[in-house]
Each structure stands twice: as structure tokens, then as C-alpha cells.
Design a protein around this motif. Structure first.
Motif, PDB file in Angstrom:
ATOM      1  N   ASP A  23     -52.011 -42.061  20.859  1.00 37.16           N
ATOM      2  CA  ASP A  23     -51.018 -41.554  20.051  1.00 37.16           C
ATOM      3  C   ASP A  23     -50.062 -40.415  20.704  1.00 37.16           C
ATOM      4  O   ASP A  23     -50.925 -39.482  21.254  1.00 37.16           O
ATOM      5  CB  ASP A  23     -51.420 -41.033  18.675  1.00 37.16           C
ATOM      6  CG  ASP A  23     -51.506 -42.334  17.976  1.00 37.16           C
ATOM      7  OD1 ASP A  23     -51.291 -43.504  18.011  1.00 37.16           O
ATOM      8  OD2 ASP A  23     -52.109 -41.986  16.726  1.00 37.16           O
ATOM      9  N   ILE A  24     -49.087 -39.734  20.431  1.00 31.59           N
ATOM     10  CA  ILE A  24     -48.073 -38.644  20.359  1.00 31.59           C
ATOM     11  C   ILE A  24     -48.232 -37.813  19.281  1.00 31.59           C
ATOM     12  O   ILE A  24     -47.858 -38.511  18.174  1.00 31.59           O
ATOM     13  CB  ILE A  24     -46.976 -39.027  21.189  1.00 31.59           C
ATOM     14  CG1 ILE A  24     -47.070 -39.759  22.672  1.00 31.59           C
ATOM     15  CG2 ILE A  24     -46.206 -37.523  21.447  1.00 31.59           C
ATOM     16  CD1 ILE A  24     -45.671 -40.112  23.221  1.00 31.59           C
ATOM     17  N   ARG A  25     -48.791 -36.754  19.485  1.00 24.98           N
ATOM     18  CA  ARG A  25     -48.761 -36.048  18.117  1.00 24.98           C
ATOM     19  C   ARG A  25     -48.054 -34.762  18.201  1.00 24.98           C
ATOM     20  O   ARG A  25     -48.103 -33.915  19.413  1.00 24.98           O
ATOM     21  CB  ARG A  25     -50.280 -35.435  17.811  1.00 24.98           C
ATOM     22  CG  ARG A  25     -51.388 -36.868  17.516  1.00 24.98           C
ATOM     23  CD  ARG A  25     -50.977 -37.441  16.381  1.00 24.98           C
ATOM     24  NE  ARG A  25     -51.332 -36.546  15.119  1.00 24.98           N
ATOM     25  CZ  ARG A  25     -51.707 -37.531  14.125  1.00 24.98           C
ATOM     26  NH1 ARG A  25     -51.652 -38.699  13.835  1.00 24.98           N
ATOM     27  NH2 ARG A  25     -51.980 -36.773  13.102  1.00 24.98           N
ATOM     28  N   VAL A  26     -47.515 -34.248  17.006  1.00 26.66           N
ATOM     29  CA  VAL A  26     -46.893 -32.781  17.190  1.00 26.66           C
ATOM     30  C   VAL A  26     -47.754 -31.701  16.381  1.00 26.66           C
ATOM     31  O   VAL A  26     -48.192 -32.372  15.310  1.00 26.66           O
ATOM     32  CB  VAL A  26     -45.686 -32.977  16.701  1.00 26.66           C
ATOM     33  CG1 VAL A  26     -44.772 -31.501  16.669  1.00 26.66           C
ATOM     34  CG2 VAL A  26     -44.750 -33.858  17.438  1.00 26.66           C
ATOM     35  N   PHE A  27     -47.997 -30.761  16.668  1.00 24.16           N
ATOM     36  CA  PHE A  27     -48.881 -29.675  16.040  1.00 24.16           C
ATOM     37  C   PHE A  27     -48.557 -28.385  16.726  1.00 24.16           C
ATOM     38  O   PHE A  27     -48.179 -27.986  17.474  1.00 24.16           O
ATOM     39  CB  PHE A  27     -50.312 -30.135  16.094  1.00 24.16           C
ATOM     40  CG  PHE A  27     -50.891 -29.948  17.738  1.00 24.16           C
ATOM     41  CD1 PHE A  27     -51.255 -28.856  18.249  1.00 24.16           C
ATOM     42  CD2 PHE A  27     -50.470 -30.986  18.416  1.00 24.16           C
ATOM     43  CE1 PHE A  27     -51.824 -28.816  19.639  1.00 24.16           C
ATOM     44  CE2 PHE A  27     -51.078 -31.305  19.845  1.00 24.16           C
ATOM     45  CZ  PHE A  27     -51.647 -30.260  20.354  1.00 24.16           C
ATOM     46  N   GLU A  28     -48.803 -27.403  15.540  1.00 29.03           N
ATOM     47  CA  GLU A  28     -48.856 -25.959  15.960  1.00 29.03           C
ATOM     48  C   GLU A  28     -49.757 -25.649  17.089  1.00 29.03           C
ATOM     49  O   GLU A  28     -50.903 -25.672  16.799  1.00 29.03           O
ATOM     50  CB  GLU A  28     -48.667 -25.393  14.473  1.00 29.03           C
ATOM     51  CG  GLU A  28     -48.253 -23.773  14.536  1.00 29.03           C
ATOM     52  CD  GLU A  28     -48.075 -23.180  13.282  1.00 29.03           C
ATOM     53  OE1 GLU A  28     -47.382 -22.269  13.227  1.00 29.03           O
ATOM     54  OE2 GLU A  28     -48.820 -23.455  12.375  1.00 29.03           O
ATOM     55  N   HIS A  29     -49.379 -24.923  17.811  1.00 27.93           N
ATOM     56  CA  HIS A  29     -50.214 -24.280  18.734  1.00 27.93           C
ATOM     57  C   HIS A  29     -51.226 -23.310  18.077  1.00 27.93           C
ATOM     58  O   HIS A  29     -51.038 -22.552  17.423  1.00 27.93           O
ATOM     59  CB  HIS A  29     -49.351 -23.343  19.870  1.00 27.93           C
ATOM     60  CG  HIS A  29     -50.272 -22.713  20.933  1.00 27.93           C
ATOM     61  ND1 HIS A  29     -51.368 -22.256  20.941  1.00 27.93           N
ATOM     62  CD2 HIS A  29     -49.986 -23.252  22.314  1.00 27.93           C
ATOM     63  CE1 HIS A  29     -51.773 -22.076  22.252  1.00 27.93           C
ATOM     64  NE2 HIS A  29     -50.759 -22.568  23.184  1.00 27.93           N
ATOM     65  N   ALA A  60     -49.335 -27.356  32.345  1.00 27.10           N
ATOM     66  CA  ALA A  60     -49.442 -27.532  30.942  1.00 27.10           C
ATOM     67  C   ALA A  60     -50.523 -27.174  30.243  1.00 27.10           C
ATOM     68  O   ALA A  60     -51.528 -26.887  31.008  1.00 27.10           O
ATOM     69  CB  ALA A  60     -49.265 -29.153  30.499  1.00 27.10           C
ATOM     70  N   VAL A  61     -50.442 -26.680  29.034  1.00 30.87           N
ATOM     71  CA  VAL A  61     -51.370 -26.026  28.180  1.00 30.87           C
ATOM     72  C   VAL A  61     -51.927 -27.042  27.212  1.00 30.87           C
ATOM     73  O   VAL A  61     -51.176 -27.773  26.575  1.00 30.87           O
ATOM     74  CB  VAL A  61     -51.038 -24.702  27.466  1.00 30.87           C
ATOM     75  CG1 VAL A  61     -52.154 -24.204  26.658  1.00 30.87           C
ATOM     76  CG2 VAL A  61     -50.840 -23.371  28.583  1.00 30.87           C
ATOM     77  N   ARG A  64     -57.782 -28.383  26.848  1.00 23.58           N
ATOM     78  CA  ARG A  64     -58.876 -27.808  28.156  1.00 23.58           C
ATOM     79  C   ARG A  64     -58.500 -26.233  27.919  1.00 23.58           C
ATOM     80  O   ARG A  64     -59.483 -25.554  28.251  1.00 23.58           O
ATOM     81  CB  ARG A  64     -58.342 -28.060  29.413  1.00 23.58           C
ATOM     82  CG  ARG A  64     -58.507 -29.510  29.685  1.00 23.58           C
ATOM     83  CD  ARG A  64     -57.722 -29.927  31.051  1.00 23.58           C
ATOM     84  NE  ARG A  64     -56.854 -30.144  30.701  1.00 23.58           N
ATOM     85  CZ  ARG A  64     -55.739 -30.227  31.614  1.00 23.58           C
ATOM     86  NH1 ARG A  64     -56.311 -30.865  32.886  1.00 23.58           N
ATOM     87  NH2 ARG A  64     -54.379 -30.331  31.485  1.00 23.58           N
ATOM     88  N   VAL A  65     -57.615 -25.791  27.199  1.00 29.54           N
ATOM     89  CA  VAL A  65     -57.355 -24.230  27.176  1.00 29.54           C
ATOM     90  C   VAL A  65     -57.901 -23.804  25.633  1.00 29.54           C
ATOM     91  O   VAL A  65     -58.397 -23.094  25.544  1.00 29.54           O
ATOM     92  CB  VAL A  65     -55.925 -23.943  27.301  1.00 29.54           C
ATOM     93  CG1 VAL A  65     -55.586 -22.261  26.914  1.00 29.54           C
ATOM     94  CG2 VAL A  65     -55.446 -24.053  28.824  1.00 29.54           C
ATOM     95  N   PHE A  66     -57.334 -24.423  24.852  1.00 29.79           N
ATOM     96  CA  PHE A  66     -57.553 -24.191  23.179  1.00 29.79           C
ATOM     97  C   PHE A  66     -58.600 -25.077  22.451  1.00 29.79           C
ATOM     98  O   PHE A  66     -58.529 -24.814  21.314  1.00 29.79           O
ATOM     99  CB  PHE A  66     -56.096 -23.949  22.438  1.00 29.79           C
ATOM    100  CG  PHE A  66     -55.020 -24.975  22.539  1.00 29.79           C
ATOM    101  CD1 PHE A  66     -55.554 -26.503  21.886  1.00 29.79           C
ATOM    102  CD2 PHE A  66     -54.245 -25.026  23.469  1.00 29.79           C
ATOM    103  CE1 PHE A  66     -54.731 -27.285  22.130  1.00 29.79           C
ATOM    104  CE2 PHE A  66     -53.117 -26.322  23.353  1.00 29.79           C
ATOM    105  CZ  PHE A  66     -53.608 -27.345  22.762  1.00 29.79           C
TER     106      PHE A  66
END
Length: 85
Positions: A23-29, A60-61, A64-66
């Protein structure tokens, strides 16, 4: 998210309590409130998912970063519209 999504493309996303791999998801960083990300679901771990970039070589972040992202509060992309090129 290039090559699948490009700058200027439009998205229609809906809140969904279920996520599936791919899935492609949109979320707040998680580390930058007010900044929204578009990423692909890779692994699911209970009520969280690993968010990955389609183009990791572009600096890209992602998870692996957050780390993993909660499904609650994220949106599933259901439609994309190509922007003018």
C-alpha cells in the motif's frame, strides 16, 4: 516516490485502520510535525508498519531513520492523478 509518483501528481487518500504490504500511505513525519510523507508499506508489525521509499538512492527519509509508523492516523492512497508534465 519516483518513479511511481512524481512532483505535481495528485493523491486521493482515505483514513483506513488496515494496512497491507505494498500500500501507499500518507502520514505525518514522526520527527517533523506538520510535514507529511508519502511512503510504501513494507512490513507490518501489529498496529504499526515499516514505511519505505520507492527510490531509496535519492536520499529519501523513511523508517530506517524514524522507525515504524502507527497505522492509526495514516491514510491509504486510493487514487493518483498525473500532474502536468
Amino acid at each position: 516516490m519516483e518513479p511511481n509518483l512524481r512532483p505535481g501528481d495528485g493523491l486521493l487518500a482515505v483514513r483506513s485502520k488496515r494496512a497491507r504490504r505494498g500500500d501507499i500511505r500518507v502520514f505525518e513525519h514522526p520527527m517533523r510535525p506538520g510535514f507529511w510523507l508519502v511512503k510504501r508499506v513494507d512490513h507490518l508489525r501489529g498496529d504499526r508498519f515499516e514505511a519505505v521509499s520507492d527510490n531509496p538512492g535519492a536520499g529519501a527519509v523513511d523508517s530506517r531513520v524514524f522507525g515504524d509508523v502507527p497505522i492509526a492516523g495514516s491514510y491509504r492512497v486510493v487514487w493518483t492523478v498525473s500532474g502536468r508534465r
